[in-house]
Design an enzyme around this catalytic site. Structure first.
Site, PDB file in Angstrom:
ATOM      1  N   ASP A 163      -7.210   7.513   3.011  1.00 50.68           N
ATOM      2  CA  ASP A 163      -6.804   8.049   1.708  1.00 50.68           C
ATOM      3  C   ASP A 163      -8.028   8.517   0.925  1.00 50.68           C
ATOM      4  O   ASP A 163      -8.017   9.588   0.315  1.00 50.68           O
ATOM      5  CB  ASP A 163      -6.072   6.988   0.881  1.00 50.68           C
ATOM      6  N   HIS A 170       1.739   4.471  -2.932  1.00 48.15           N
ATOM      7  CA  HIS A 170       1.789   5.936  -2.822  1.00 48.15           C
ATOM      8  C   HIS A 170       3.120   6.464  -3.349  1.00 48.15           C
ATOM      9  O   HIS A 170       3.160   7.421  -4.129  1.00 48.15           O
ATOM     10  CB  HIS A 170       1.635   6.380  -1.360  1.00 48.15           C
ATOM     11  N   HIS A 212       0.833  -1.207   0.000  1.00 45.87           N
ATOM     12  CA  HIS A 212       0.000   0.000   0.000  1.00 45.87           C
ATOM     13  C   HIS A 212       0.874   1.268   0.000  1.00 45.87           C
ATOM     14  O   HIS A 212       0.688   2.161  -0.826  1.00 45.87           O
ATOM     15  CB  HIS A 212      -0.930  -0.020   1.222  1.00 45.87           C
ATOM     16  N   GLU A 213       1.833   1.318   0.915  1.00 44.37           N
ATOM     17  CA  GLU A 213       2.690   2.501   1.005  1.00 44.37           C
ATOM     18  C   GLU A 213       3.587   2.635  -0.215  1.00 44.37           C
ATOM     19  O   GLU A 213       3.840   3.743  -0.689  1.00 44.37           O
ATOM     20  CB  GLU A 213       3.513   2.487   2.297  1.00 44.37           C
TER      21      GLU A 213
END
Length: 166
Positions: A154, A79, A75-76
């Site tokens: 988010d 980004h 997930h990170e």
């Protein structure tokens, strides 16, 4: 205060902070330096204080399952990858899968390239794409049926940005 503090970097990281916010950051930095028995506050102490003020203090949870760590990392990374793909977007400051006391399972932080007091449409759209990068990475790696609720904040932040565009 240490004479080698990078005040330009600190100024970039605290854009939009009030005088009281900056005072709180410096007070927190002083506490951090004191707890580590330093004789003066360093840039690292101030950067840690800024991080604590914006994302919370690190929450070391040794019981996080490896599967969850992988999901948070993907997930990170989403980004960070999306931010790196955007031209003239903010510089990536930190990517971590260590949770925080503010409830984040992990986070990706950025240093603004320029003042965003009056952001332009192009920057706001890039911001939305970067916010959605985490969810997109989960979909690509794990499939649509295995996406987590990790993107809730988010989505909420992206909705606020989109709302300001209307």
């Amino acid at each position: 205060m240490n004479r080698k503090i990078d005040w330009r970097n600190i100024a970039k990281r605290t854009q939009g902070y009030s005088g009281a916010d900056i005072a709180n950051v410096l007070n927190e930095a002083t506490l951090i330096a004191t707890k580590t028995n330093k004789t003066s506050v360093t840039s690292g102490d101030i950067n840690d204080a800024i991080e604590y003020m914006s994302t919370g203090k690190p929450l070391i949870d040794k019981n996080v399952k490896d599967e969850d760590k992988l999901t948070i990392a993907v997930h990170e990374l989403g980004h960070a990858f999306q931010a790196a793909c955007e031209t003239d977007y903010d510089a990536i400051d930190k990517v971590t899968i260590i949770g925080t006391t503010n409830g984040a399972a992990g986070f990706t932080s950025f240093i603004p390239n320029e003042s965003q007091e009056l952001p332009k449409l192009e920057y706001m759209l890039k911001n939305i794409r970067v916010m959605m990068g985490g969810k997109m990475a989960e979909i690509i790696v794990f499939g649509i049926d295995n996406v987590t609720t990790g993107a809730v904040s988010d989505l909420s932040r992206a909705e606020k940005v989109a709302y300001t565009l209307v």
